[in-house]
Design a protein around this motif. Structure first.
Motif, mmCIF file in Angstrom:
data_model
loop_
_atom_site.group_PDB
_atom_site.id
_atom_site.type_symbol
_atom_site.label_atom_id
_atom_site.label_comp_id
_atom_site.label_asym_id
_atom_site.label_seq_id
_atom_site.Cartn_x
_atom_site.Cartn_y
_atom_site.Cartn_z
ATOM 1 N N THR A 1 -7.897 11.547 7.268
ATOM 2 C CA THR A 1 -8.546 10.435 7.967
ATOM 3 C C THR A 1 -8.504 9.169 7.120
ATOM 4 O OG1 THR A 1 -10.019 11.930 9.173
ATOM 5 C CG2 THR A 1 -10.698 9.630 9.009
ATOM 6 N N GLU A 2 -8.649 9.345 5.806
ATOM 7 C CA GLU A 2 -8.549 8.199 4.903
ATOM 8 C C GLU A 2 -7.167 7.564 4.968
ATOM 9 O OE1 GLU A 2 -8.158 7.555 0.121
ATOM 10 O OE2 GLU A 2 -9.650 9.024 0.812
ATOM 11 N N TYR A 3 -6.121 8.399 4.997
ATOM 12 C CA TYR A 3 -4.757 7.875 5.101
ATOM 13 C C TYR A 3 -4.551 7.153 6.439
ATOM 14 C CZ TYR A 3 -2.675 9.984 0.905
ATOM 15 O OH TYR A 3 -2.342 10.293 -0.383
ATOM 16 N N LYS A 4 -5.103 7.694 7.497
ATOM 17 C CA LYS A 4 -4.946 7.044 8.804
ATOM 18 C C LYS A 4 -5.585 5.657 8.810
ATOM 19 C CE LYS A 4 -6.493 10.329 11.564
ATOM 20 N NZ LYS A 4 -6.803 11.033 12.838
ATOM 21 N N LYS A 5 -6.684 5.503 8.100
ATOM 22 C CA LYS A 5 -7.322 4.190 8.024
ATOM 23 C C LYS A 5 -6.496 3.229 7.176
ATOM 24 C CE LYS A 5 -12.065 5.825 8.634
ATOM 25 N NZ LYS A 5 -13.398 6.004 7.992
ATOM 26 N N ARG A 6 -5.833 3.758 6.136
ATOM 27 C CA ARG A 6 -5.013 2.911 5.266
ATOM 28 C C ARG A 6 -3.714 2.495 5.935
ATOM 29 N NH1 ARG A 6 -4.701 5.987 -0.463
ATOM 30 N NH2 ARG A 6 -3.569 4.099 -1.088
ATOM 31 N N GLU B 1 0.833 -1.204 0.000
ATOM 32 C CA GLU B 1 0.000 0.000 0.000
ATOM 33 C C GLU B 1 0.866 1.252 0.000
ATOM 34 O OE1 GLU B 1 -4.004 1.621 0.181
ATOM 35 O OE2 GLU B 1 -3.214 -0.373 -0.207
ATOM 36 N N GLU C 1 -8.766 17.371 6.575
ATOM 37 C CA GLU C 1 -9.057 16.317 7.542
ATOM 38 C C GLU C 1 -9.671 15.073 6.911
ATOM 39 O OE1 GLU C 1 -8.313 15.905 10.578
ATOM 40 O OE2 GLU C 1 -7.534 17.880 11.136
ATOM 41 N N GLU C 2 -10.532 15.245 5.908
ATOM 42 C CA GLU C 2 -11.209 14.085 5.322
ATOM 43 C C GLU C 2 -10.208 13.149 4.649
ATOM 44 O OE1 GLU C 2 -14.753 13.007 2.082
ATOM 45 O OE2 GLU C 2 -14.404 15.088 2.702
ATOM 46 N N LYS C 3 -9.348 13.703 3.807
ATOM 47 C CA LYS C 3 -8.336 12.884 3.148
ATOM 48 C C LYS C 3 -7.338 12.335 4.152
ATOM 49 C CE LYS C 3 -6.156 11.279 -0.526
ATOM 50 N NZ LYS C 3 -6.734 10.225 -1.376
ATOM 51 N N THR D 1 1.190 14.720 1.782
ATOM 52 C CA THR D 1 0.259 13.995 2.660
ATOM 53 C C THR D 1 0.015 14.735 3.966
ATOM 54 O OG1 THR D 1 2.090 12.698 3.619
ATOM 55 C CG2 THR D 1 0.933 11.756 1.719
#
Length: 347
Positions: free
Chosen positions: A123-128, A47, A119-121, A112
């Motif tokens: 948060t997506e990175y934190k989940k990945r 990833e 914040e939205e993007k 990044t």
């Protein structure tokens, strides 16, 4: 899997399939089978390779595919590239490689950073990239175990015994390490490589590829650069302690001072995202780089994972001293010149 020159994929000479790199359980190489690791690290690495390739092209081996069931990865082959640490030990390095590494990491952090992507993007990175297992591993083996004299994984050898009181008998050093651990765990600003030492970089002349991305996570940008600076400092002390052909090695050691300066300059040129006023933010980055570099210097001397750069008692003692000085002086370090003066005791 191979492709010939002139084929459609002409950027690649050939590919290799990394079979069984990620079995169900892997172990920490420096500690053995009593310290197994989960297999999710393969997914994290792939990833991260994809994100790095997209945001900072040519910074990492190009990823081809990852098969979760067989834990098989296919990526660009690096046959012509050499281990960067081994090259530094041989006193081989070029300015272009130093600059490219710093620029690639600066671009990654910038692209990044929460202040740039929102914040939205973010948060997506934190989940990945949650990567809790390897983040915990880093926390233990960089910030906790090396600073506990009784920990069984430490290597408190006789050749550094006289230097240990400056570490274990100084509560200010131990508190500083604790403070850096808190920053490492709680300050989440951008995507990091997470283990950016010179053994995780491959070089071919002035071209470089960053490898071993399984530690990637969202954290403080100063961590990546602090670890990298510490590794150049290892090279400095390693060459300064070599008695044979002394002048040649001293000259190479001096080039590592310039490598540190170029690294920070190039990094800050690329990493322009910030929270708050830019100069204040960058001043704090240097403070944190110094603290993280100090922890890395110390843990590679007394901790479970030594580096080949430090081949003598003198080089180990010097690196340990540099680490403690950086931790103690980090709050007053706002430039790379000040960092080097403190780390290397330059006049």
């Amino acid at each position: 899997m191979t492709s010939k020159a002139g084929d459609k994929d002409e950027d690649y000479v050939k590919f290799r399939v990394l079979l069984d790199k990620y079995s169900k359980l892997e172990q920490l190489k420096c500690l053995g089978p009593d310290y197994p690791l989960g297999a999710s690290r393969g997914e994290t690495e792939y990833e991260a390779l994809c994100v790095f390739s997209q945001l900072t092209p040519n910074s990492v081996p190009h990823p081809i595919f990852y098969d979760e069931e067989s834990r098989t990865m296919c990526m660009e082959d690096l046959t012509t590239y050499k281990d960067f640490r081994k090259q530094l030990i041989r006193a081989e390095c070029c300015t272009e490689a130093i600059e490219k590494i710093a620029g690639d990491i600066g671009q990654l952090h910038n692209q990044t950073h929460v202040a740039k992507i929102g914040e939205e993007k973010f948060t997506e990175y934190k989940k990945r990239f949650p990567n809790t297992e390897l983040v915990s591993l880093t926390e233990q083996y960089i910030f906790t175990k090396p600073f506990d004299k009784s920990d069984e994984t430490n290597r408190l050898s006789e050749d550094i015994s006289a230097s240990l009181p400056q570490l274990y008998d100084n509560p200010d050093v131990l508190q500083a390490a604790h403070d850096m651990k808190h920053i490492f765990l709680n300050k989440k600003e951008c995507l990091l490589h997470g283990d950016l030492h010179t053994g995780s970089i491959m070089v071919d002349g002035g071209d470089t590829k960053i490898i071993d991305l399984e530690f990637a996570y969202m954290g403080p940008p100063a961590f990546d650069i602090g670890i990298l600076l510490a590794n150049y400092i290892f090279s400095y002390y390693g060459h300064m302690s070599i008695p044979e052909d002394n002048e040649r090695h001293r000259q190479f050691a001096q080039s590592m001072i310039e490598a540190c300066k170029l690294t920070v300059t190039k990094y800050l040129d690329e990493m322009t995202s910030c929270t708050g006023e830019l100069q204040v933010y960058q001043d704090n980055l240097l403070c944190e780089m110094a603290g993280f570099a100090g922890c890395e210097l110390i843990r590679r001397v007394v901790g479970a994972a030594p580096v080949a750069d430090l081949h003598s008692a003198y080089s180990k003692q010097d690196a340990l001293g540099a680490g403690t000085r950086l931790l103690l002086g980090r709050k007053n370090i706002k430039t790379v010149d000040k960092l080097l003066i403190i780390a290397l005791m330059l006049v």
